[in-house]
Design a protein around this motif. Structure first.
Motif, PDB file in Angstrom:
ATOM      1  N   ILE A  30       0.923  -0.864  -0.384  1.00  0.00           N
ATOM      2  CA  ILE A  30       0.110  -0.072   0.264  1.00  0.00           C
ATOM      3  C   ILE A  30       0.734   0.746   0.228  1.00  0.00           C
ATOM      4  O   ILE A  30       2.006   1.273   1.081  1.00  0.00           O
ATOM      5  CB  ILE A  30      -1.314  -0.091   0.952  1.00  0.00           C
ATOM      6  CG1 ILE A  30      -1.956  -1.394   1.124  1.00  0.00           C
ATOM      7  CG2 ILE A  30      -1.709   1.299   1.124  1.00  0.00           C
ATOM      8  CD1 ILE A  30      -2.973  -0.776   2.232  1.00  0.00           C
ATOM      9  N   ASN A  57      -1.529  -1.240  -3.839  1.00  0.00           N
ATOM     10  CA  ASN A  57      -3.070   0.119  -3.431  1.00  0.00           C
ATOM     11  C   ASN A  57      -1.965   1.258  -3.557  1.00  0.00           C
ATOM     12  O   ASN A  57      -1.359   1.134  -3.131  1.00  0.00           O
ATOM     13  CB  ASN A  57      -3.782   0.138  -2.094  1.00  0.00           C
ATOM     14  CG  ASN A  57      -5.324  -1.491  -2.274  1.00  0.00           C
ATOM     15  OD1 ASN A  57      -4.290  -2.197  -1.665  1.00  0.00           O
ATOM     16  ND2 ASN A  57      -6.163  -1.380  -3.447  1.00  0.00           N
ATOM     17  N   ILE A  71      -8.256  -2.208   5.901  1.00  0.00           N
ATOM     18  CA  ILE A  71      -6.626  -2.557   5.673  1.00  0.00           C
ATOM     19  C   ILE A  71      -6.105  -3.537   6.778  1.00  0.00           C
ATOM     20  O   ILE A  71      -5.607  -4.507   5.907  1.00  0.00           O
ATOM     21  CB  ILE A  71      -5.715  -1.367   5.543  1.00  0.00           C
ATOM     22  CG1 ILE A  71      -6.125  -0.352   4.314  1.00  0.00           C
ATOM     23  CG2 ILE A  71      -4.528  -1.897   5.566  1.00  0.00           C
ATOM     24  CD1 ILE A  71      -5.414   0.965   4.413  1.00  0.00           C
TER      25      ILE A  71
END
Length: 154
Positions: A30, A57, A71
């Protein structure tokens, strides 16, 4: 589960994409970076740089903060990468539950001071770093999992 967090101005590159992702057995990277999240070309390049089979992401700080519950509930092993100390400090102020952060690469620029082999902080980055330290979060510098962790001291 979030396995590690790192500041690296290069975002997803060789060290992050392969060495650190492998070290954490990360199945998802991420990137939390306001600038990258708004740049379609950079998002495309980051997608091409990630390891095959690893999810990616790319969020702004605000998006990431609003998604933290989801998350943290992911079954993936997550590795979070910030592109700058400003975004890291803003995120960590909003979500101060982390114990440590790795400063892996912060570019040398005019007015910056050397803190490690690849960590150079200017006045704004020093202020951001101080905010992180004041949250009780330890900051260490480490380029690769095989190199020594060095605590960052201002």
């Amino acid at each position: 589960m979030i396995k590690g967090i790192r500041v690296d101005h290069r975002l997803v590159h060789g060290q992050v994409a392969f060495t650190w992702t492998h070290f954490y057995a990360a199945t998802r990277i991420i990137v939390i970076d306001d600038k990258a999240a708004g740049d379609e070309f950079q998002k495309m390049a980051l997608n091409m740089a990630k390891p095959a089979g690893c999810k990616l992401n790319i969020f702004t700080v605000e998006q990431a903060l609003s998604k933290m519950e989801k998350i943290e509930a992911l079954k993936d092993s997550v590795f979070i990468v910030f592109g700058c100390t400003k975004d890291a400090a803003r995120f960590l102020e909003g979500c101060p539950r982390f114990k440590e952060i790795n400063y892996g690469g912060i570019a040398k620029k005019e007015g910056s001071k050397t803190y490690g082999d690849v960590v150079y902080l200017n006045d704004q980055e020093i202020a951001d770093t101080q905010k992180i330290l004041e949250l009780g979060i330890s900051i260490y510098m480490q380029q690769l999992p095989s190199t020594k962790k060095v605590l960052l001291k201002l």
